[in-house]
Design an enzyme around this catalytic site. Structure first.
Site, PDB file in Angstrom:
ATOM      1  N   VAL A  62      85.073 -48.496 -26.578  1.00 11.35           N
ATOM      2  CA  VAL A  62      85.334 -46.982 -27.911  1.00 11.35           C
ATOM      3  C   VAL A  62      86.346 -45.705 -28.507  1.00 11.35           C
ATOM      4  O   VAL A  62      86.512 -45.801 -27.427  1.00 11.35           O
ATOM      5  CB  VAL A  62      83.729 -46.428 -28.211  1.00 11.35           C
ATOM      6  N   CYS A  63      86.887 -46.442 -29.609  1.00 11.08           N
ATOM      7  CA  CYS A  63      88.311 -44.761 -29.321  1.00 11.08           C
ATOM      8  C   CYS A  63      87.693 -44.826 -31.015  1.00 11.08           C
ATOM      9  O   CYS A  63      86.472 -44.934 -31.879  1.00 11.08           O
ATOM     10  CB  CYS A  63      89.598 -45.830 -30.051  1.00 11.08           C
ATOM     11  N   TYR A  64      88.302 -44.388 -32.850  1.00 15.70           N
ATOM     12  CA  TYR A  64      88.593 -43.688 -34.127  1.00 15.70           C
ATOM     13  C   TYR A  64      88.231 -45.497 -34.244  1.00 15.70           C
ATOM     14  O   TYR A  64      86.986 -45.319 -35.610  1.00 15.70           O
ATOM     15  CB  TYR A  64      89.007 -43.226 -33.722  1.00 15.70           C
ATOM     16  N   GLY A  66      89.295 -48.337 -33.420  1.00 22.92           N
ATOM     17  CA  GLY A  66      89.150 -50.172 -32.894  1.00 22.92           C
ATOM     18  C   GLY A  66      90.291 -50.558 -32.659  1.00 22.92           C
ATOM     19  O   GLY A  66      90.579 -51.788 -32.656  1.00 22.92           O
ATOM     20  N   PHE A  91      84.698 -45.944 -33.807  1.00 25.73           N
ATOM     21  CA  PHE A  91      83.488 -44.962 -33.638  1.00 25.73           C
ATOM     22  C   PHE A  91      82.979 -44.492 -35.136  1.00 25.73           C
ATOM     23  O   PHE A  91      81.680 -44.732 -35.650  1.00 25.73           O
ATOM     24  CB  PHE A  91      82.983 -43.423 -32.947  1.00 25.73           C
TER      25      PHE A  91
END
Length: 106
Positions: A62-64, A66, A91
């Site tokens: 998971v990042c900010y 995708g 996220f």
């Protein structure tokens, strides 16, 4: 090769398959909110994570939004993880779908 995964499917994997969730965002963003049970991984914590993680369990990155998670997912795949996913929308999309994301201030 990693796979891209929708938020609902990532949640299902975490609940039903005990997927490991790795959050690659910065410490401040993680502290403000993250997926319950996720582990924040950065360059300093990466060696420890690689040593302790179960490479046979699904891994959701998971990042900010995708985007960065796709590169990280490919990296984890190259490190021997067998079932790796990059969560589409990151996220930011997760907290819209599941607005009660855990934060360190709870």
């Amino acid at each position: 090769m990693f796979k891209r995964i929708a938020i609902v499917e990532a949640n299902r994997l975490q609940q039903e398959a005990e997927a490991q969730v790795v959050d690659i965002r910065d410490p401040q963003s993680y502290a403000l909110g993250h997926i319950e049970g996720s582990i924040r991984v950065d360059n300093q914590s990466l060696p420890t994570f690689l040593d302790s993680a179960d490479k046979n369990k699904p891994l959701v990155v998971v990042c900010y939004h995708g985007n960065s998670s796709q590169q990280a997912a490919e990296f984890f795949n190259q490190q021997g993880f067998h079932d790796v996913y990059s969560m589409d929308g990151g996220f930011e999309a997760w907290k819209l779908q599941y607005p009660y994301a855990e934060s360190d201030s709870n």
